[in-house]
Design an enzyme around this catalytic site. Structure first.
Site, short mmCIF file in Angstrom:
data_model
loop_
_atom_site.label_atom_id
_atom_site.label_comp_id
_atom_site.label_asym_id
_atom_site.label_seq_id
_atom_site.Cartn_x
_atom_site.Cartn_y
_atom_site.Cartn_z
N LYS A 185 22.36 -36.77 -15.75
CA LYS A 185 22.54 -36.54 -14.31
C LYS A 185 23.95 -36.96 -13.94
O LYS A 185 24.39 -38.08 -14.22
CB LYS A 185 21.53 -37.39 -13.53
O1 G3P Z 1 15.44 -36.57 -7.34
C1 G3P Z 1 16.16 -37.19 -6.30
C2 G3P Z 1 15.25 -38.08 -5.59
O2 G3P Z 1 14.88 -39.12 -6.42
C3 G3P Z 1 15.74 -38.59 -4.29
O3 G3P Z 1 14.61 -38.74 -3.54
O4 G3P Z 1 13.17 -39.67 -1.82
O5 G3P Z 1 15.13 -40.99 -2.68
O6 G3P Z 1 15.48 -38.99 -1.23
P1 G3P Z 1 14.61 -39.65 -2.25
#
Ligand code: G3P
Length: 214
Positions: A83
């Site tokens: 990533k």
């Molecule tokens: O895959 C990206 C993700 O982990 C971010 O999610 O919920 O932290 O915005 P969030």
């Protein structure tokens, strides 16, 4: 459409794998921290149960550092995807890693221009964050629509991972737009199963079956 689990919680991943519904996994440093385990240990555990791509994120800010981290991650399992953040240095790293046949997932994408840059740099995957856009009053799914239009126009091979999903509607809308992948936390995956009328119907059929046996 592929379903990825957006978690580093091995038990949640195992449950989805057991159902035959987990095509891959995405992680980030926050999810690794929540797992309570060291990154290498947890990624190796995940790799024992998941055949599909497993995204692993580093913290380097310059291209050389990102490549070094990526090369290390790629040694952990053959299905590791590196990533890379959506920065200038990140795009240099994507190019360098793709020349070494190491797959990349460009993360923290919040605009169509960023997605286009990542694709041109040779990213295997691009991850627009829909929930975080919704959080700041921008329409996350509108971004997916834009990206899918652009990628379709040019038959771009980079696959779109709809990330930062917060509920099943994000997943369903992603499917309607033809996004290749939705990555979801365990709670979102769980919610996709639920419907009160299904529960009610099962209870009713059970009750009627018992009555009919008398
Ligand atoms: O895959 C990206 C993700 O982990 C971010 O999610 O919920 O932290 O915005 P969030």
């Amino acid at each position: 459409m592929k379903f990825f689990m957006d978690t580093a919680d091995v038990e949640s991943i195992r449950k989805a794998v057991d159902l035959g519904l987990c095509d891959g996994v995405t992680t980030n440093p926050s999810l690794i921290m929540k797992s309570g385990k060291d990154q290498k240990t947890v990624i190796k555990e995940i790799a024992k149960i998941v055949k599909g791509p497993i995204s692993v994120e580093g913290v380097a800010e310059d291209a050389a550092g990102m490549v070094k981290e990526g090369e290390e991650f790629a040694k952990w399992a053959p299905n590791v995807v590196v990533k890379i953040p959506m920065t200038r240095e990140g795009m240099r790293a994507v190019r360098m890693l793709s020349e070494k046949d190491i797959k990349t997932n460009v993360t923290l994408v919040f605009s169509a221009s960023q997605a286009l840059l990542a694709a041109k740099a040779g990213a295997t995957y691009v991850s627009p964050f829909v929930g975080r856009l919704d959080d700041v009053s921008q329409d996350g799914m509108a971004l997916i629509e834009e990206i899918m239009d652009i990628f379709t126009n040019y038959e771009i091979k980079t696959e779109v991972i709809v990330a930062s999903t917060r509920h099943p509607i994000h997943v369903v809308q992603s499917a309607r737009l033809g996004a290749h992948i939705a990555t979801m936390p365990a709670e979102v995956f769980e919610k996709m199963f639920r419907h009160p009328l299904t529960d009610k119907g099962i209870a009713q059929f059970k009750e009627d079956y018992a009555k009919s046996k008398k």
